[in-house]
Structure formats: C-alpha cells, structure tokens
Write a protein that holds these residues in place. Sequence first.
Motif, PDB file in Angstrom:
ATOM      1  N   ILE A   3     -26.882  -7.395  -3.980  1.00  0.00           N
ATOM      2  CA  ILE A   3     -27.549  -8.052  -5.113  1.00  0.00           C
ATOM      3  C   ILE A   3     -26.729  -9.280  -5.538  1.00  0.00           C
ATOM      4  O   ILE A   3     -25.570  -9.152  -5.909  1.00  0.00           O
ATOM      5  N   GLY A   4     -27.360 -10.459  -5.483  1.00  0.00           N
ATOM      6  CA  GLY A   4     -26.650 -11.707  -5.798  1.00  0.00           C
ATOM      7  C   GLY A   4     -25.712 -12.069  -4.663  1.00  0.00           C
ATOM      8  O   GLY A   4     -24.525 -12.302  -4.857  1.00  0.00           O
ATOM      9  N   CYS A   5     -26.279 -12.149  -3.456  1.00  0.00           N
ATOM     10  CA  CYS A   5     -25.464 -12.226  -2.224  1.00  0.00           C
ATOM     11  C   CYS A   5     -24.849 -13.588  -1.969  1.00  0.00           C
ATOM     12  O   CYS A   5     -23.975 -13.709  -1.104  1.00  0.00           O
ATOM     13  N   ILE A  52     -30.227 -10.584  -1.735  1.00  0.00           N
ATOM     14  CA  ILE A  52     -31.127 -11.341  -2.610  1.00  0.00           C
ATOM     15  C   ILE A  52     -30.312 -12.311  -3.451  1.00  0.00           C
ATOM     16  O   ILE A  52     -29.270 -11.941  -4.001  1.00  0.00           O
ATOM     17  N   ASP A  53     -30.816 -13.535  -3.550  1.00  0.00           N
ATOM     18  CA  ASP A  53     -30.182 -14.529  -4.430  1.00  0.00           C
ATOM     19  C   ASP A  53     -31.245 -15.521  -4.889  1.00  0.00           C
ATOM     20  O   ASP A  53     -32.151 -15.872  -4.128  1.00  0.00           O
ATOM     21  N   GLY A  54     -31.104 -15.976  -6.129  1.00  0.00           N
ATOM     22  CA  GLY A  54     -32.093 -16.891  -6.696  1.00  0.00           C
ATOM     23  C   GLY A  54     -31.825 -18.347  -6.374  1.00  0.00           C
ATOM     24  O   GLY A  54     -32.660 -19.205  -6.678  1.00  0.00           O
ATOM     25  N   SER A 111     -22.739  -5.108  -4.599  1.00  0.00           N
ATOM     26  CA  SER A 111     -22.867  -6.371  -5.320  1.00  0.00           C
ATOM     27  C   SER A 111     -21.465  -6.846  -5.697  1.00  0.00           C
ATOM     28  O   SER A 111     -20.627  -6.047  -6.085  1.00  0.00           O
ATOM     29  N   ASN A 112     -21.233  -8.146  -5.541  1.00  0.00           N
ATOM     30  CA  ASN A 112     -19.923  -8.692  -5.902  1.00  0.00           C
ATOM     31  C   ASN A 112     -20.107  -9.961  -6.723  1.00  0.00           C
ATOM     32  O   ASN A 112     -20.869 -10.860  -6.323  1.00  0.00           O
ATOM     33  N   SER A 113     -19.446 -10.012  -7.852  1.00  0.00           N
ATOM     34  CA  SER A 113     -19.418 -11.232  -8.664  1.00  0.00           C
ATOM     35  C   SER A 113     -20.798 -11.691  -9.110  1.00  0.00           C
ATOM     36  O   SER A 113     -21.073 -12.889  -9.138  1.00  0.00           O
TER      37      SER A 113
END
Length: 222
Positions: A51-53, A74-76, A120-122
């Motif tokens: 999550i937030g890769c 996933i990243d926006g 997930s990291n950071s």
Amino acid sequence: MDRIFEPELMVGEDQAHAYAHADFSEPHNNFIKMFQGQYCNREIEGYVLDIGCGPGDIMFRFARAHHKCSIHGIDGSEAMIRYGLKFLEEAGDIRHRVAFIQGVLPEKILPREKYDVIISNSFLHHLHNPQVLWDVVRKYAMPAAPVFIMDLRRPKSIDEACQLTKTYVANEPEVLRKDFYHSLLAAFEVEEIIEQLEITGLRHLSVNIASDRHVIVSGFMK
Ligand SMILES: C[S@@+](CC[C@H](N)C(=O)[O-])C[C@H]1O[C@@H](n2cnc3c(N)ncnc32)[C@H](O)[C@@H]1O
C-alpha cells in the motif's frame, strides 16, 4: 509537538525522480529482513499487497526474496508509477509477478477481493485521515494474513526532527532532505497509532518501536 500535514501524493516530477533514484537498499533490505524475522521465514505464497508502493523498490526486493508470490502495489502518484513501470521493464526475472496499480485510496478498488499478505512502508504519515490505511487493511486482508507496516514516528520537537534529518539524510539531495524532515513532522506518535487501531478493530496487531525514527505494526489478521 502537533502533527504538520504534508501533501498526500508525491506528484512532483522532481520529487518522484529523486525518490525513485535514491539508494534505499539498506532500509529496504532491512524491511524485508524484519518481515522475515517477524514471520519466521515462512514461505510466502499467493498475493501480496503493497500500500503506497511508490516506484516499487520494496516490491522488487520482496518478490526476489519470495519466489512463490505475486505482488500488487498501489500508489496515487502517476509520476511514481511511471518510474516503477520503467524499473519493472528492466527487472527481468520478477516482471510477471509484480503489478502496479495507479489510484488514490480509499476510492480506488483493487483488482483482488483479498490479499494473502499486506505490507506498507512510509505511507501512513502521508494520509490526512490515517483511518484510510487501516480500513484498507481490514477490507483487503485475508483472515490470518500477515501484516507488516513500517512508518516514521513523530519526534517530540522540531529540534529532534532537525537532528534526525542531519543524522540520516545529510548527504542526500535537498529534495529528499526536505521530504524526510516534513515526513517526520507529519508522522504519528505510537499512542496515536494504537488509537487508530482501536477505532478500526485492529488492536490485536502489535505496535513496536523499531528505531529512533521508526514504528512497525505487525501481526496476523483475525
Ligand atoms: C514516501 S512514499 C513511500 C513509497 C514506498 N512505499 C517506499 O517505501 O519506497 C509514499 C507514497 O504514498 C503515496 N500515497 C500517499 N497517499 C496516497 C493515497 N491516498 N492513495 C494512494 N497513494 C498514496 C504517495 O504518492 C507516495 O508515492
């Protein structure tokens, strides 16, 4: 010290370029090692969600360390995903097991209903509403899925944030130094994370201080 938000998405081209080309080998290898230590080197199979890769460095390392899994990240940020796809093209061996999904959480619907592992990291400190992360974990984690989430934790003062920035990123480009400093100010304290987990019904996950600047949330989903 109160939390000072930073923008959720890392959309700037300069920012994404600096982040994608920074050498994160030490912290990211450490992330993989800590995951393996936490889960006793168990064999990871099935689908992993990152999550937030960002540009995917952790996904690539995870895929190389665990040959039987596939990973969705996933990243926006369109810029981050663009770099990720470029690196993936060059990645050869793991290309068919790693996929990037561009989309902003919580709106984006992921391609799988459930995932076997969540990492997930950071990412947490970017969220204006931190419940977004925990709701995504609850929605997409398979029962008994290992969860491993690492993030920065907020220092007690601006002075401490400046000191950590000096200690850990003094030799990085300015854009990364600024990012790190602002991320520290935007991060959560351990007590705040515990409260977030309580609200989401995830209080059974452990919250551990991992270094002078990191916190890890881990455990199996119920
Ligand atoms: C500091 S980067 C971390 C990237 C990667 N996990 C790593 O450790 O290298 C945080 C990422 O989260 C993404 N992000 C922040 N808020 C988001 C949201 N609501 N939905 C999707 N991605 C988001 C940002 O665009 C950014 O790429």
